[in-house]
Design an enzyme around this catalytic site. Structure first.
Site, PDB file in Angstrom:
ATOM      1  N   GLY A  92      -5.607   5.724   3.267  1.00  0.00           N
ATOM      2  CA  GLY A  92      -5.785   7.110   2.834  1.00  0.00           C
ATOM      3  C   GLY A  92      -4.725   7.959   3.495  1.00  0.00           C
ATOM      4  O   GLY A  92      -3.935   7.476   4.313  1.00  0.00           O
ATOM      5  N   MET A  94      -3.272  11.221   5.875  1.00  0.00           N
ATOM      6  CA  MET A  94      -3.627  11.689   7.217  1.00  0.00           C
ATOM      7  C   MET A  94      -4.858  12.600   7.129  1.00  0.00           C
ATOM      8  O   MET A  94      -5.097  13.234   6.106  1.00  0.00           O
ATOM      9  CB  MET A  94      -2.451  12.444   7.851  1.00  0.00           C
ATOM     10  CG  MET A  94      -1.298  11.535   8.242  1.00  0.00           C
ATOM     11  SD  MET A  94       0.069  12.432   9.008  1.00  0.00           S
ATOM     12  CE  MET A  94      -0.658  12.969  10.563  1.00  0.00           C
ATOM     13  N   PHE A  95      -5.654  12.626   8.142  1.00  0.00           N
ATOM     14  CA  PHE A  95      -6.872  13.452   8.273  1.00  0.00           C
ATOM     15  C   PHE A  95      -8.012  12.985   7.365  1.00  0.00           C
ATOM     16  O   PHE A  95      -8.988  13.698   7.193  1.00  0.00           O
ATOM     17  CB  PHE A  95      -6.587  14.947   7.989  1.00  0.00           C
ATOM     18  CG  PHE A  95      -5.480  15.513   8.817  1.00  0.00           C
ATOM     19  CD1 PHE A  95      -5.728  15.979  10.110  1.00  0.00           C
ATOM     20  CD2 PHE A  95      -4.182  15.573   8.330  1.00  0.00           C
ATOM     21  CE1 PHE A  95      -4.694  16.495  10.881  1.00  0.00           C
ATOM     22  CE2 PHE A  95      -3.144  16.086   9.100  1.00  0.00           C
ATOM     23  CZ  PHE A  95      -3.396  16.554  10.384  1.00  0.00           C
ATOM     24  N   LYS A  98      -9.610   7.810   8.689  1.00  0.00           N
ATOM     25  CA  LYS A  98      -9.341   6.366   8.827  1.00  0.00           C
ATOM     26  C   LYS A  98      -9.673   5.890  10.251  1.00  0.00           C
ATOM     27  O   LYS A  98     -10.360   4.893  10.430  1.00  0.00           O
ATOM     28  CB  LYS A  98      -7.860   6.063   8.517  1.00  0.00           C
ATOM     29  CG  LYS A  98      -7.420   6.481   7.130  1.00  0.00           C
ATOM     30  CD  LYS A  98      -5.982   6.110   6.855  1.00  0.00           C
ATOM     31  CE  LYS A  98      -4.971   6.741   7.802  1.00  0.00           C
ATOM     32  NZ  LYS A  98      -4.930   8.223   7.740  1.00  0.00           N
ATOM     33  N   GLU A 170      -3.047   2.636  12.851  1.00  0.00           N
ATOM     34  CA  GLU A 170      -1.632   2.970  12.566  1.00  0.00           C
ATOM     35  C   GLU A 170      -0.902   1.711  12.081  1.00  0.00           C
ATOM     36  O   GLU A 170       0.226   1.415  12.509  1.00  0.00           O
ATOM     37  CB  GLU A 170      -0.933   3.546  13.807  1.00  0.00           C
ATOM     38  CG  GLU A 170      -1.632   4.717  14.453  1.00  0.00           C
ATOM     39  CD  GLU A 170      -1.660   5.966  13.592  1.00  0.00           C
ATOM     40  OE1 GLU A 170      -0.990   5.982  12.542  1.00  0.00           O
ATOM     41  OE2 GLU A 170      -2.377   6.910  13.947  1.00  0.00           O
ATOM     42  N   CYS A 226      -7.894  19.031   0.766  1.00  0.00           N
ATOM     43  CA  CYS A 226      -6.608  19.700   0.578  1.00  0.00           C
ATOM     44  C   CYS A 226      -6.582  20.983   1.417  1.00  0.00           C
ATOM     45  O   CYS A 226      -7.505  21.806   1.325  1.00  0.00           O
ATOM     46  CB  CYS A 226      -6.382  20.024  -0.903  1.00  0.00           C
ATOM     47  SG  CYS A 226      -4.868  20.969  -1.179  1.00  0.00           S
ATOM     48  N   TYR A 254       2.317  17.726   9.426  1.00  0.00           N
ATOM     49  CA  TYR A 254       1.758  17.211   8.165  1.00  0.00           C
ATOM     50  C   TYR A 254       0.511  17.970   7.744  1.00  0.00           C
ATOM     51  O   TYR A 254      -0.206  18.511   8.584  1.00  0.00           O
ATOM     52  CB  TYR A 254       1.374  15.739   8.344  1.00  0.00           C
ATOM     53  CG  TYR A 254       2.527  14.835   8.669  1.00  0.00           C
ATOM     54  CD1 TYR A 254       3.380  14.366   7.677  1.00  0.00           C
ATOM     55  CD2 TYR A 254       2.777  14.440   9.989  1.00  0.00           C
ATOM     56  CE1 TYR A 254       4.441  13.521   7.990  1.00  0.00           C
ATOM     57  CE2 TYR A 254       3.836  13.599  10.306  1.00  0.00           C
ATOM     58  CZ  TYR A 254       4.662  13.146   9.295  1.00  0.00           C
ATOM     59  OH  TYR A 254       5.704  12.313   9.596  1.00  0.00           O
ATOM     60  N   CYS A 258      -4.034  17.844  -2.302  1.00  0.00           N
ATOM     61  CA  CYS A 258      -4.413  17.247  -3.588  1.00  0.00           C
ATOM     62  C   CYS A 258      -3.123  17.023  -4.395  1.00  0.00           C
ATOM     63  O   CYS A 258      -2.038  17.433  -3.975  1.00  0.00           O
ATOM     64  CB  CYS A 258      -5.356  18.178  -4.346  1.00  0.00           C
ATOM     65  SG  CYS A 258      -4.563  19.731  -4.813  1.00  0.00           S
TER      66      CYS A 258
HETATM   67  N1  LIG Z   1      -7.777  18.870   5.876  1.00  0.00           N
HETATM   68  C1  LIG Z   1      -8.651  18.050   6.478  1.00  0.00           C
HETATM   69  N2  LIG Z   1      -9.430  17.246   5.735  1.00  0.00           N
HETATM   70  C2  LIG Z   1     -10.313  16.434   6.328  1.00  0.00           C
HETATM   71  N3  LIG Z   1     -10.493  16.335   7.655  1.00  0.00           N
HETATM   72  C3  LIG Z   1      -9.748  17.101   8.445  1.00  0.00           C
HETATM   73  C4  LIG Z   1      -8.780  17.994   7.902  1.00  0.00           C
HETATM   74  N4  LIG Z   1      -8.183  18.610   8.939  1.00  0.00           N
HETATM   75  C5  LIG Z   1      -8.747  18.137  10.077  1.00  0.00           C
HETATM   76  N5  LIG Z   1      -9.690  17.219   9.788  1.00  0.00           N
HETATM   77  C6  LIG Z   1     -10.489  16.486  10.783  1.00  0.00           C
HETATM   78  O1  LIG Z   1      -9.935  15.188  10.914  1.00  0.00           O
HETATM   79  C7  LIG Z   1     -10.988  14.265  11.058  1.00  0.00           C
HETATM   80  C8  LIG Z   1     -10.486  12.869  10.679  1.00  0.00           C
HETATM   81  O2  LIG Z   1      -9.667  12.415  11.741  1.00  0.00           O
HETATM   82  P1  LIG Z   1      -9.123  10.933  11.800  1.00  0.00           P
HETATM   83  O3  LIG Z   1     -10.256   9.958  11.734  1.00  0.00           O
HETATM   84  O4  LIG Z   1      -8.242  10.868  13.012  1.00  0.00           O
HETATM   85  O5  LIG Z   1      -8.273  10.841  10.451  1.00  0.00           O
HETATM   86  P2  LIG Z   1      -7.043   9.878  10.085  1.00  0.00           P
HETATM   87  O6  LIG Z   1      -7.065   8.702  11.016  1.00  0.00           O
HETATM   88  O7  LIG Z   1      -7.278   9.479   8.653  1.00  0.00           O
HETATM   89  O8  LIG Z   1      -5.796  10.707  10.224  1.00  0.00           O
HETATM   90  C9  LIG Z   1     -12.067  14.786  10.161  1.00  0.00           C
HETATM   91  O9  LIG Z   1     -13.334  14.336  10.561  1.00  0.00           O
HETATM   92  C10 LIG Z   1     -11.932  16.295  10.326  1.00  0.00           C
HETATM   93  O10 LIG Z   1     -12.750  16.767  11.365  1.00  0.00           O
HETATM   94  C1  LIG Z   2       2.910  10.740   6.283  1.00  0.00           C
HETATM   95  C2  LIG Z   2       3.664  10.169   7.434  1.00  0.00           C
HETATM   96  C3  LIG Z   2       3.062  10.043   8.678  1.00  0.00           C
HETATM   97  N1  LIG Z   2       3.735   9.531   9.719  1.00  0.00           N
HETATM   98  C4  LIG Z   2       3.096   9.420  11.037  1.00  0.00           C
HETATM   99  C5  LIG Z   2       2.454  10.682  11.516  1.00  0.00           C
HETATM  100  C6  LIG Z   2       1.365  10.188  12.434  1.00  0.00           C
HETATM  101  O1  LIG Z   2       1.940   9.987  13.718  1.00  0.00           O
HETATM  102  C7  LIG Z   2       0.973   8.852  11.808  1.00  0.00           C
HETATM  103  C8  LIG Z   2      -0.272   8.925  10.962  1.00  0.00           C
HETATM  104  O2  LIG Z   2      -1.388   9.210  11.766  1.00  0.00           O
HETATM  105  P1  LIG Z   2      -2.906   9.337  11.178  1.00  0.00           P
HETATM  106  O3  LIG Z   2      -3.725   8.575  12.172  1.00  0.00           O
HETATM  107  O4  LIG Z   2      -2.946   8.734   9.815  1.00  0.00           O
HETATM  108  O5  LIG Z   2      -3.237  10.781  11.186  1.00  0.00           O
HETATM  109  O6  LIG Z   2       2.060   8.466  10.977  1.00  0.00           O
HETATM  110  C9  LIG Z   2       5.048   9.095   9.561  1.00  0.00           C
HETATM  111  O7  LIG Z   2       5.672   8.585  10.511  1.00  0.00           O
HETATM  112  N2  LIG Z   2       5.662   9.219   8.342  1.00  0.00           N
HETATM  113  C10 LIG Z   2       5.006   9.740   7.267  1.00  0.00           C
HETATM  114  O8  LIG Z   2       5.616   9.814   6.150  1.00  0.00           O
END
Ligand SMILES: Nc1ncnc2c1ncn2[C@@H]1O[C@H](COP(=O)(O)OP(=O)(O)O)[C@@H](O)[C@H]1O
Ligand SMILES: Cc1cn([C@H]2C[C@H](O)[C@@H](COP(=O)(O)O)O2)c(=O)[nH]c1=O
Length: 287
Positions: A92, A94-95, A98, A170, A226, A254, A258
């Protein structure tokens, strides 16, 4: 009928901070666990955390006539051990949750008495190297490594043999993801749970994450919200003008968007970039 289908229940936990990167084994691996009956091909929609997730159909294989107790050559189960490993992939933008989902699944496995370890890429230095942290601050200790191949050696062969579950966060940063996951699940019988970005900021394949889909028992695609309209976000927009694929960062660099706002956002960013570039050229040209 030999059915390859294993459902895991996800138990959430509010605090993980007391766990160490390696939890000693308290129950032996279930190499001979009985297969559960399931439909041969059943797409399932589940809601993980507060985001919707799609799971790929679980496929059951018909028996080839080889009994689980005795194979064609008459070997008993003691000498004919089908690998009991599994690979689960969480992708998915970022955010999307995962890392949260990965930590919950690992926590659940640990609570069930399975011995677990988590690996993340040492390229991601956002929260230090000794722990894996979600955007909400949920945290677990981990191994930060340059590649997955070095894990066995760093962890120790004996300790590796005792491990039941390996979490990888990651995953887009690991070039050796495919070989590591295949060997860990097919040969070593580990459950591997992988979380990573399926696409980069330009929506291109990121690293080897998509390459392991054919190896996987399940694939979960999560969505975020979004940042512009609040609808489901499938993509990650880079807000800055850097062009390299790998650029470590969080909400400063980042945002999840949507489709509509990804497309319009890219146009805005590209236009801004062109304007900035043309200004640079004008400034450099002598009058
Ligand atoms: N735009 C957003 N949409 C969804 N969650 C968000 C957003 N911005 C911040 N968050 C927070 O990020 C959390 C998810 O974090 P994380 O598990 O580290 O995501 P990922 O590993 O996919 O980047 C959500 O539970 C929420 O609290
Ligand atoms: C989209 C995108 C992301 N990255 C980097 C930025 C963050 O350090 C990680 C993703 O972290 P998350 O746990 O999924 O929030 O990847 C990048 O290097 N290049 C990209 O295009």
């Amino acid at each position: 009928m030999l059915t390859i289908s294993k459902m895991k229940s996800f138990v959430s936990s509010s605090s993980f901070s007391t766990l160490s990167p390696y939890f000693p084994i308290t129950a032996s691996p279930s190499f001979f666990s009985l297969p559960s009956k399931s439909p041969r091909c059943s797409p399932t929609f589940t809601q993980v955390s507060n985001y919707f997730a799609f799971k790929t159909p679980r496929i059951s294989f018909l028996s080839t006539g080889i009994s689980s107790a005795q194979n064609r050559t008459g070997q008993t189960a003691a000498t004919f051990s089908p690998p009991s490993g599994e690979i689960h992939v969480i992708v998915g933008p970022m955010f999307a949750g995962k890392t949260t989902t990965l930590l919950r699944r690992i926590q659940s496995q640990s609570s069930n008495g399975r011995s677990v370890a988590i690996i993340k890429s040492n390229k991601d230095t956002r929260y230090g190297l000794d722990s894996i942290v979600t955007h909400d601050g949920m945290k677990l200790p981990c191994w930060a490594l340059p590649n997955l191949t070095s894990f066995k050696q760093k962890f120790g062969q004996g300790a590796y043999d005792e491990l039941d579950v390996i979490g990888i966060d990651e995953a887009q940063f690991f070039d050796d993801l495919y070989d590591f996951c295949r060997e860990a699940a097919d040969i070593d019988g580990k459950t591997v749970i992988v979380a990573g970005l399926d696409g980069d900021y330009l929506r291109r394949n990121f690293g080897s994450v998509l390459n392991i889909i054919p190896l996987a028992d399940s694939v979960t695609k999560l969505t975020a919200r979004c940042e512009i309209c609040g609808n489901r976000a499938f993509f990650t927009l880079r807000k800055t003008e850097e062009k390299e694929t790998e650029l470590i960062g969080g909400a400063d660099v980042y945002m999840p968007v949507c489709r509509q706002h990804y497309v319009s956002g890219q146009v805005v960013i590209e236009t801004a970039r062109t304007v900035v570039e043309s200004h640079k050229v004008e400034c450099r040209t002598p009058a």
